[in-house]
Write a protein that holds these residues in place. Structure first.
Motif, PDB file in Angstrom:
ATOM      1  N   VAL A  43       0.843  -1.202   0.000  1.00 27.49           N
ATOM      2  CA  VAL A  43       0.000   0.000   0.000  1.00 27.49           C
ATOM      3  C   VAL A  43       0.874   1.247   0.000  1.00 27.49           C
ATOM      4  N   VAL A  44       1.861   1.299   0.876  1.00 26.37           N
ATOM      5  CA  VAL A  44       2.759   2.458   0.946  1.00 26.37           C
ATOM      6  C   VAL A  44       3.548   2.580  -0.348  1.00 26.37           C
ATOM      7  N   ARG A  45       4.044   1.478  -0.838  1.00 22.42           N
ATOM      8  CA  ARG A  45       4.849   1.488  -2.062  1.00 22.42           C
ATOM      9  C   ARG A  45       4.032   2.031  -3.238  1.00 22.42           C
ATOM     10  N   VAL A  46       2.811   1.536  -3.408  1.00 22.46           N
ATOM     11  CA  VAL A  46       1.972   1.988  -4.525  1.00 22.46           C
ATOM     12  C   VAL A  46       1.622   3.466  -4.367  1.00 22.46           C
ATOM     13  N   ARG A  47       1.331   3.893  -3.161  1.00 21.02           N
ATOM     14  CA  ARG A  47       1.031   5.321  -2.956  1.00 21.02           C
ATOM     15  C   ARG A  47       2.239   6.185  -3.305  1.00 21.02           C
ATOM     16  N   ASN A  48       3.432   5.728  -2.955  1.00 20.24           N
ATOM     17  CA  ASN A  48       4.638   6.472  -3.318  1.00 20.24           C
ATOM     18  C   ASN A  48       4.850   6.487  -4.828  1.00 20.24           C
ATOM     19  N   ILE A  49       4.604   5.366  -5.472  1.00 22.60           N
ATOM     20  CA  ILE A  49       4.713   5.313  -6.936  1.00 22.60           C
ATOM     21  C   ILE A  49       3.752   6.319  -7.551  1.00 22.60           C
ATOM     22  N   ARG A  50       2.508   6.332  -7.073  1.00 25.28           N
ATOM     23  CA  ARG A  50       1.502   7.260  -7.608  1.00 25.28           C
ATOM     24  C   ARG A  50       1.928   8.717  -7.379  1.00 25.28           C
ATOM     25  N   THR A  51       2.494   8.998  -6.212  1.00 27.51           N
ATOM     26  CA  THR A  51       2.948  10.362  -5.925  1.00 27.51           C
ATOM     27  C   THR A  51       4.017  10.792  -6.918  1.00 27.51           C
ATOM     28  N   LEU A  52       4.960   9.917  -7.182  1.00 25.11           N
ATOM     29  CA  LEU A  52       6.034  10.247  -8.125  1.00 25.11           C
ATOM     30  C   LEU A  52       5.502  10.382  -9.551  1.00 25.11           C
ATOM     31  N   LEU A  53       4.589   9.506  -9.941  1.00 21.83           N
ATOM     32  CA  LEU A  53       3.993   9.608 -11.272  1.00 21.83           C
ATOM     33  C   LEU A  53       3.167  10.883 -11.405  1.00 21.83           C
ATOM     34  N   ASP A  54       2.418  11.229 -10.358  1.00 20.53           N
ATOM     35  CA  ASP A  54       1.623  12.452 -10.382  1.00 20.53           C
ATOM     36  C   ASP A  54       2.502  13.700 -10.449  1.00 20.53           C
ATOM     37  N   ALA A  55       3.744  13.578  -9.968  1.00 22.38           N
ATOM     38  CA  ALA A  55       4.684  14.697 -10.024  1.00 22.38           C
ATOM     39  C   ALA A  55       5.325  14.830 -11.406  1.00 22.38           C
ATOM     40  N   GLY A  56       4.978  13.920 -12.322  1.00 30.87           N
ATOM     41  CA  GLY A  56       5.475  14.025 -13.687  1.00 30.87           C
ATOM     42  C   GLY A  56       6.574  13.046 -14.042  1.00 30.87           C
ATOM     43  N   LEU A  57       6.952  12.170 -13.113  1.00 30.26           N
ATOM     44  CA  LEU A  57       7.982  11.185 -13.415  1.00 30.26           C
ATOM     45  C   LEU A  57       7.378  10.032 -14.212  1.00 30.26           C
ATOM     46  N   THR A  58       8.225   9.314 -14.914  1.00 29.27           N
ATOM     47  CA  THR A  58       7.806   8.124 -15.651  1.00 29.27           C
ATOM     48  C   THR A  58       8.121   6.890 -14.812  1.00 29.27           C
ATOM     49  N   LEU A  59       7.619   5.732 -15.237  1.00 30.19           N
ATOM     50  CA  LEU A  59       7.943   4.496 -14.518  1.00 30.19           C
ATOM     51  C   LEU A  59       9.444   4.244 -14.523  1.00 30.19           C
ATOM     52  N   ASP A  60      10.108   4.557 -15.619  1.00 32.33           N
ATOM     53  CA  ASP A  60      11.565   4.405 -15.660  1.00 32.33           C
ATOM     54  C   ASP A  60      12.227   5.319 -14.637  1.00 32.33           C
ATOM     55  N   ASP A  61      11.713   6.537 -14.501  1.00 39.67           N
ATOM     56  CA  ASP A  61      12.247   7.465 -13.508  1.00 39.67           C
ATOM     57  C   ASP A  61      12.057   6.919 -12.096  1.00 39.67           C
ATOM     58  N   VAL A  62      10.897   6.330 -11.850  1.00 38.20           N
ATOM     59  CA  VAL A  62      10.552   5.840 -10.511  1.00 38.20           C
ATOM     60  C   VAL A  62      11.520   4.746 -10.060  1.00 38.20           C
TER      61      VAL A  62
END
Length: 124
Positions: A43-62
């Motif tokens: 849950v924490v991991r996915v929320r962090n992924i979503r936060t980074l994606l919402d900030a404009g990062l790509t999956l590769d960036d994450v």
């Protein structure tokens, strides 16, 4: 927890979760029936992924942030790689904003000129 439960807990679709798993950002165990089972920490991991994606990062960036996705991503000291990714992504976003601003300004100008030269319909 099952994929649907993780999706509900994080506000993310099951399809996105499978995509994150394919990208190596999250992992699951498989039950004998093939269902994916996720640890509560997902849950924490996915929320962090979503936060980074919402900030404009790509999956590769994450991927650069994998070591800190299970905690408070913003609390830890930034790594040189993380800072480089953030700076590159910021430059991309700023270029997009500039391009969109220029397009908006051109459209405003065209509409302003069009309004002055287009006759208004006569009232009946």
């Amino acid at each position: 927890m099952l994929i649907g439960e993780l999706a509900e807990a994080t506000g993310t679709s099951a399809r996105a979760l499978r995509h994150y798993e394919d990208a190596g950002l999250i992992s699951s165990e498989r039950m004998p029936n093939g269902y994916r089972v996720y640890d509560e920490r997902a849950v924490v991991r996915v929320r962090n992924i979503r936060t980074l994606l919402d900030a404009g990062l790509t999956l590769d960036d994450v991927r650069v942030f994998l070591p800190c996705l299970d905690g408070d991503v913003a609390a830890g000291p930034p790594s040189p790689e993380g800072l480089a990714v953030a700076r590159r992504r910021l430059a991309v976003l700023e270029a997009r904003v500039a391009a969109q601003t220029a397009a908006r300004d051109q459209l405003r100008e065209a509409l302003g000129q069009g309004a002055a030269t287009t006759p208004r319909p006569a009232r009946a």
